[in-house]
Write a protein that holds these residues in place. Structure first.
Motif, PDB file in Angstrom:
ATOM      1  N   ILE A  13      -3.220 -31.490 102.504  1.00  0.00           N
ATOM      2  CA  ILE A  13      -3.460 -30.318 101.656  1.00  0.00           C
ATOM      3  C   ILE A  13      -4.709 -30.529 100.811  1.00  0.00           C
ATOM      4  N   ASP A  14      -4.871 -31.722 100.243  1.00  0.00           N
ATOM      5  CA  ASP A  14      -6.058 -32.011  99.434  1.00  0.00           C
ATOM      6  C   ASP A  14      -7.336 -31.923 100.260  1.00  0.00           C
ATOM      7  N   CYS A  15      -7.278 -32.388 101.507  1.00  0.00           N
ATOM      8  CA  CYS A  15      -8.458 -32.309 102.383  1.00  0.00           C
ATOM      9  C   CYS A  15      -8.820 -30.852 102.684  1.00  0.00           C
ATOM     10  N   ILE A  16      -7.822 -30.044 102.930  1.00  0.00           N
ATOM     11  CA  ILE A  16      -8.071 -28.623 103.192  1.00  0.00           C
ATOM     12  C   ILE A  16      -8.680 -27.965 101.962  1.00  0.00           C
ATOM     13  N   ASN A  41      -5.955 -20.654  91.870  1.00  0.00           N
ATOM     14  CA  ASN A  41      -5.379 -19.445  91.276  1.00  0.00           C
ATOM     15  C   ASN A  41      -5.077 -18.361  92.308  1.00  0.00           C
ATOM     16  N   SER A  42      -5.211 -18.680  93.582  1.00  0.00           N
ATOM     17  CA  SER A  42      -4.971 -17.690  94.631  1.00  0.00           C
ATOM     18  C   SER A  42      -3.520 -17.709  95.077  1.00  0.00           C
ATOM     19  N   ASP A  43      -3.080 -16.598  95.650  1.00  0.00           N
ATOM     20  CA  ASP A  43      -1.756 -16.543  96.275  1.00  0.00           C
ATOM     21  C   ASP A  43      -1.715 -17.467  97.486  1.00  0.00           C
ATOM     22  N   TYR A  44      -2.855 -17.583  98.147  1.00  0.00           N
ATOM     23  CA  TYR A  44      -2.965 -18.448  99.318  1.00  0.00           C
ATOM     24  C   TYR A  44      -2.577 -19.886  98.983  1.00  0.00           C
ATOM     25  N   TYR A  45      -2.964 -20.368  97.807  1.00  0.00           N
ATOM     26  CA  TYR A  45      -2.658 -21.747  97.414  1.00  0.00           C
ATOM     27  C   TYR A  45      -1.152 -21.997  97.428  1.00  0.00           C
ATOM     28  N   ASN A  46      -0.381 -21.028  96.980  1.00  0.00           N
ATOM     29  CA  ASN A  46       1.075 -21.170  97.006  1.00  0.00           C
ATOM     30  C   ASN A  46       1.591 -21.244  98.442  1.00  0.00           C
ATOM     31  N   LEU A  47       0.980 -20.475  99.326  1.00  0.00           N
ATOM     32  CA  LEU A  47       1.370 -20.534 100.739  1.00  0.00           C
ATOM     33  C   LEU A  47       1.027 -21.887 101.354  1.00  0.00           C
ATOM     34  N   ASN A  49       0.865 -24.744  99.903  1.00  0.00           N
ATOM     35  CA  ASN A  49       1.775 -25.762  99.387  1.00  0.00           C
ATOM     36  C   ASN A  49       3.222 -25.563  99.805  1.00  0.00           C
ATOM     37  N   ASN A  50       3.507 -24.488 100.500  1.00  0.00           N
ATOM     38  CA  ASN A  50       4.841 -24.250 101.035  1.00  0.00           C
ATOM     39  C   ASN A  50       4.873 -24.812 102.452  1.00  0.00           C
ATOM     40  N   LEU A  51       5.544 -25.925 102.628  1.00  0.00           N
ATOM     41  CA  LEU A  51       5.557 -26.583 103.932  1.00  0.00           C
ATOM     42  C   LEU A  51       6.174 -25.725 105.025  1.00  0.00           C
ATOM     43  N   ASP A  52       6.983 -24.754 104.645  1.00  0.00           N
ATOM     44  CA  ASP A  52       7.591 -23.867 105.636  1.00  0.00           C
ATOM     45  C   ASP A  52       6.559 -23.007 106.367  1.00  0.00           C
TER      46      ASP A  52
END
Length: 75
Positions: A13-16, A41-47, A49-52
């Motif tokens: 995730i950090d590399c991405i 601060n994006s909605d994408y960031y939450n996605l 970090n969601n491993l699902d």
């Protein structure tokens, strides 16, 4: 929502995020700080970090398209 549990998942995730920041710097002329702020601060960031969602297993360019769509909708 499953959050990153292993060092490997966090590393991917950090590399991405690092690659996405570089793309935003190159494409939009943002500073590194502004690019990281935009990502975190994006909605994408939450996605991401969601491993699902398995987004952390996809390439950086593929992930950039998801982020770009979100940013382009805001404009």
């Amino acid at each position: 929502m499953r959050e990153p549990e292993t060092k490997e998942q966090k590393f991917l995730i950090d590399c991405i995020i690092a690659d996405l920041a570089l793309f935003l710097v190159e494409d939009d002329g943002m500073t590194v700080n502004d690019a990281l702020n935009t990502i975190y601060n994006s909605d994408y960031y939450n996605l991401l970090n969601n491993l699902d969602t398995d987004l952390y297993l996809r390439g950086s360019l593929n992930n950039y398209h998801y982020l770009r769509r979100e940013l382009d909708q805001v404009k």
